[in-house]
Write an enzyme that holds these catalytic residues in place. Structure first.
Site, PDB file in Angstrom:
ATOM      1  N   CYS A  13       0.804  -1.239   0.000  1.00  0.00           N
ATOM      2  CA  CYS A  13       0.000   0.000   0.000  1.00  0.00           C
ATOM      3  C   CYS A  13       0.832   1.283   0.000  1.00  0.00           C
ATOM      4  CB  CYS A  13      -0.921   0.006   1.216  1.00  0.00           C
ATOM      5  SG  CYS A  13      -2.123  -1.319   1.165  1.00  0.00           S
TER       6      CYS A  13
HETATM    7  N1  LIG Z   1      -2.722  -6.224   1.912  1.00  0.00           N
HETATM    8  C1  LIG Z   1      -3.078  -5.110   2.518  1.00  0.00           C
HETATM    9  O1  LIG Z   1      -2.636  -4.810   3.623  1.00  0.00           O
HETATM   10  C2  LIG Z   1      -4.081  -4.145   1.896  1.00  0.00           C
HETATM   11  C3  LIG Z   1      -4.669  -3.173   2.728  1.00  0.00           C
HETATM   12  C4  LIG Z   1      -5.594  -2.304   2.185  1.00  0.00           C
HETATM   13  C5  LIG Z   1      -5.889  -2.367   0.834  1.00  0.00           C
HETATM   14  N2  LIG Z   1      -5.301  -3.295   0.033  1.00  0.00           N
HETATM   15  C6  LIG Z   1      -5.669  -3.314  -1.380  1.00  0.00           C
HETATM   16  O2  LIG Z   1      -6.514  -4.432  -1.618  1.00  0.00           O
HETATM   17  C7  LIG Z   1      -6.261  -4.960  -2.916  1.00  0.00           C
HETATM   18  C8  LIG Z   1      -5.908  -6.424  -2.811  1.00  0.00           C
HETATM   19  O3  LIG Z   1      -4.719  -6.557  -2.059  1.00  0.00           O
HETATM   20  P1  LIG Z   1      -4.266  -7.918  -1.394  1.00  0.00           P
HETATM   21  O4  LIG Z   1      -3.189  -7.563  -0.437  1.00  0.00           O
HETATM   22  O5  LIG Z   1      -5.437  -8.691  -0.871  1.00  0.00           O
HETATM   23  O6  LIG Z   1      -3.654  -8.654  -2.673  1.00  0.00           O
HETATM   24  P2  LIG Z   1      -3.230 -10.200  -2.791  1.00  0.00           P
HETATM   25  O7  LIG Z   1      -2.203 -10.277  -3.840  1.00  0.00           O
HETATM   26  O8  LIG Z   1      -2.960 -10.775  -1.440  1.00  0.00           O
HETATM   27  O9  LIG Z   1      -4.554 -10.903  -3.316  1.00  0.00           O
HETATM   28  C9  LIG Z   1      -5.100 -10.641  -4.549  1.00  0.00           C
HETATM   29  C10 LIG Z   1      -5.675 -11.937  -5.098  1.00  0.00           C
HETATM   30  O10 LIG Z   1      -6.316 -11.635  -6.333  1.00  0.00           O
HETATM   31  C11 LIG Z   1      -6.110 -12.725  -7.199  1.00  0.00           C
HETATM   32  N3  LIG Z   1      -6.349 -12.273  -8.550  1.00  0.00           N
HETATM   33  C12 LIG Z   1      -5.582 -11.487  -9.343  1.00  0.00           C
HETATM   34  N4  LIG Z   1      -6.195 -11.228 -10.510  1.00  0.00           N
HETATM   35  C13 LIG Z   1      -7.374 -11.866 -10.455  1.00  0.00           C
HETATM   36  C14 LIG Z   1      -8.449 -11.967 -11.356  1.00  0.00           C
HETATM   37  N5  LIG Z   1      -8.440 -11.348 -12.527  1.00  0.00           N
HETATM   38  N6  LIG Z   1      -9.490 -12.721 -10.995  1.00  0.00           N
HETATM   39  C15 LIG Z   1      -9.522 -13.351  -9.813  1.00  0.00           C
HETATM   40  N7  LIG Z   1      -8.545 -13.270  -8.902  1.00  0.00           N
HETATM   41  C16 LIG Z   1      -7.477 -12.540  -9.235  1.00  0.00           C
HETATM   42  C17 LIG Z   1      -4.699 -13.163  -6.910  1.00  0.00           C
HETATM   43  O11 LIG Z   1      -4.483 -14.497  -7.319  1.00  0.00           O
HETATM   44  C18 LIG Z   1      -4.638 -13.013  -5.388  1.00  0.00           C
HETATM   45  O12 LIG Z   1      -5.002 -14.190  -4.709  1.00  0.00           O
HETATM   46  C19 LIG Z   1      -5.163  -4.093  -3.515  1.00  0.00           C
HETATM   47  O13 LIG Z   1      -5.732  -3.069  -4.277  1.00  0.00           O
HETATM   48  C20 LIG Z   1      -4.499  -3.491  -2.292  1.00  0.00           C
HETATM   49  O14 LIG Z   1      -3.894  -2.251  -2.589  1.00  0.00           O
HETATM   50  C21 LIG Z   1      -4.404  -4.210   0.548  1.00  0.00           C
END
Ligand SMILES: NC(=O)c1ccc[n+]([C@@H]2O[C@H](COP(=O)([O-])OP(=O)(O)OC[C@H]3O[C@@H](n4cnc5c(N)ncnc54)[C@H](O)[C@@H]3O)[C@@H](O)[C@H]2O)c1
Length: 456
Positions: A275
């Site tokens: 992030c």
């Molecule tokens: N991790 C954090 O602390 C956090 C906190 C706040 C916001 N976010 C935001 O949340 C969002 C997700 O982050 P995350 O940390 O959960 O990511 P992550 O990489 O842990 O998980 C994302 C998942 O999406 C899947 N994926 C990718 N493309 C796909 C598609 N087309 N169809 C289906 N699945 C698909 C991936 O395989 C993965 O399992 C991002 O925008 C991030 O900026 C993350």
């Protein structure tokens, strides 16, 4: 429209709504589990078949989500997962939680959102609620997602409902998790907002409605830019303190006793995680398109991005007191996850520190109870490195230990007693010790062998 909204509202109220979460990562899996716990049938859609298999086996792979919860929900038929978007035909609501990284040029990489929305659009049907949660620039929901979904012939706010609700999860935080972090919700229309708020209201304690998807998108970017800028400020202060022989950690600790108008941020080896190093650039990219030059974001990025170089210099300074060069020294990196007690290495500054020291000729090893292996693609070394043991008896073989991530599991007492020199970038070691060099703290707190030789 009213009939579709009423039907969905009733389905949410009675928990008959079939909920879906696209992207079962750090954000999506906890959300799917909360929806399951709230009484819904939740289906995760992820392209990663290993994650889908884990859910099918009743196993969690996210530290904040207990396997017992996944197992319980999966057995009760409340949680399942698939790689196949055809399931969208059966779903009433979908939350999109896919990654939003940056391209090498620091431009937003929208490919994951686009591919997820393509998958949904193929099976979109009237009465659905689609909520984007991925962090992104203001305008994404109505400029990218809405047109793609409307290309089906269905109209947002009329035939289906559309909202943005930023995810605020803080992995590893024992106090605040998905269910008790207030949820900001901005709908494409007031009805979209209400429906999204009602869905979240079943699983999350506090809902904060805002007037539009763009406001909701900007809220998240304000929060993360606020952190990036304040961390940049305190990192700059640490560099100043280093020159002025003042201990920045003591300064912050004393400043935070002010009961109002101050919030502590701490210096460190650089920004990490999915992030803070990334999201502000989504905002600056969008701002630049309007001809606006977002200076705070660029400046903070510059200072924070320079911290790994400062750490590498500090290592050279520490080794110098032992009449050693970085070149040829055995250096142990303590902690490679981007923050304490988690396994997430995305954007971790440890990768930069390792790469910089390797480039100066050091022999690199690392210890991290959370990360068994660093793959070659994750750092500039380009080769795989396995974690080593950092228990008593293993430490003295290194010329220098660099604490990049202050995991609780590390034995800091053993480190101080056995390491020749330590560079502590997190203030993990309290008090002053002759062999500890702290980021942003004065030299005299770390009297050195070289000094002693000089004094003698
Ligand atoms: N991790 C954090 O602390 C956090 C906190 C706040 C916001 N976010 C935001 O949340 C969002 C997700 O982050 P995350 O940390 O959960 O990511 P992550 O990489 O842990 O998980 C994302 C998942 O999406 C899947 N994926 C990718 N493309 C796909 C598609 N087309 N169809 C289906 N699945 C698909 C991936 O395989 C993965 O399992 C991002 O925008 C991030 O900026 C993350």
């Amino acid at each position: 429209m009213a009939a579709l909204a009423d039907t969905l509202r009733e389905k949410i109220r009675t928990r008959r709504a079939r909920t879906g979460v696209v992207g079962l990562g750090y954000v999506g899996l906890p959300l799917a589990v909360e929806l399951g716990k709230a009484g819904f049938h939740a289906t995760g859609i992820d392209l990663d078949s290993r994650k889908v298999q884990a859910i099918t086996d009743g196993r969690s792979y996210i530290p904040d989500v207990p396997t017992a919860d996944v197992q319980d929900l999966q057995r009760r038929g409340r949680l399942d997962a698939t790689t196949d978007f055809a399931i969208v035909r059966e779903l009433d609501t979908i939350n999109i939680c896919v990654p939003t990284p940056l391209r090498k040029t620091k431009d937003p990489d929208m490919s994951y959102i686009v591919s997820a929305v393509e998958g949904i659009a193929k099976h979109l049907h009237p009465g659905m609620l689609i909520v984007l949660e991925s962090t992104t620039y203001p305008g994404t929901t109505d400029e990218v997602v809405q047109p793609m979904l409307e290309a089906t012939g269905l109209k947002a706010g009329v035939d289906f409902f559309l909202a943005f609700s930023p995810e605020r999860v803080d992995p590893g935080n024992p106090t605040f998790q998905t269910h008790n972090v207030p949820k900001v919700v901005g709908g494409f229309t007031p009805t979209c907002s209400q429906l999204a708020g009602e869905l979240y209201g079943t699983a999350i304690e506090t809902i904060v409605p805002v007037s539009s998807t763009r406001v909701a998108e900007m809220v998240k970017l304000l929060e993360n830019t606020f952190r990036a800028v304040n961390i940049g400020l305190v990192n700059e202060l640490a560099l100043m303190c280093d020159r002025m022989n003042i201990n920045v950690w003591e300064v912050v600790d004393a400043a935070k006793t002010k009961p109002f108008g101050f919030m502590p941020f701490y210096p460190g080896p650089g920004l990490g995680g999915h992030c803070i190093p990334i999201d502000p650039f989504y905002l600056s990219w969008k701002a630049k398109q309007t001809g606006f030059d977002p200076r705070f974001i660029e400046l903070a990025g510059h200072i924070n991005g320079g911290m790994p170089h400062y750490v590498a210099d500090k290592v050279a300074e520490a080794l110098n007191t032992r009449r050693k060069a970085v070149n040829g020294s055995k250096i142990l990196i303590a902690g490679v996850a981007y923050k304490r007690d988690i396994d997430d290495m995305r954007e971790s500054p440890a990768m930069d520190v390792m790469g910089l020291l390797l480039a100066r000729g050091a022999e690199i090893a690392y210890a991290d109870p959370w990360v068994p292996e660093v793959h070659g693609r994750e750092w500039s070394g380009g080769y795989d490195v396995k974690a080593v043991d950092m228990t008593r008896g293993q430490i003295s073989q290194y010329d220098c230990v660099v604490i990049v991530t202050d995991h609780k599991a590390f034995d800091y007492k053993a480190l101080v007693e056995e390491a020749d020199v330590i560079v502590d970038t997190r203030n993990a070691i309290k008090g002053s010790h002759p062999n500890v060099f702290k980021l942003g703290a004065p030299r005299e707190a770390a009297a050195t062998e070289g000094d002693r030789v000089a004094i003698a």
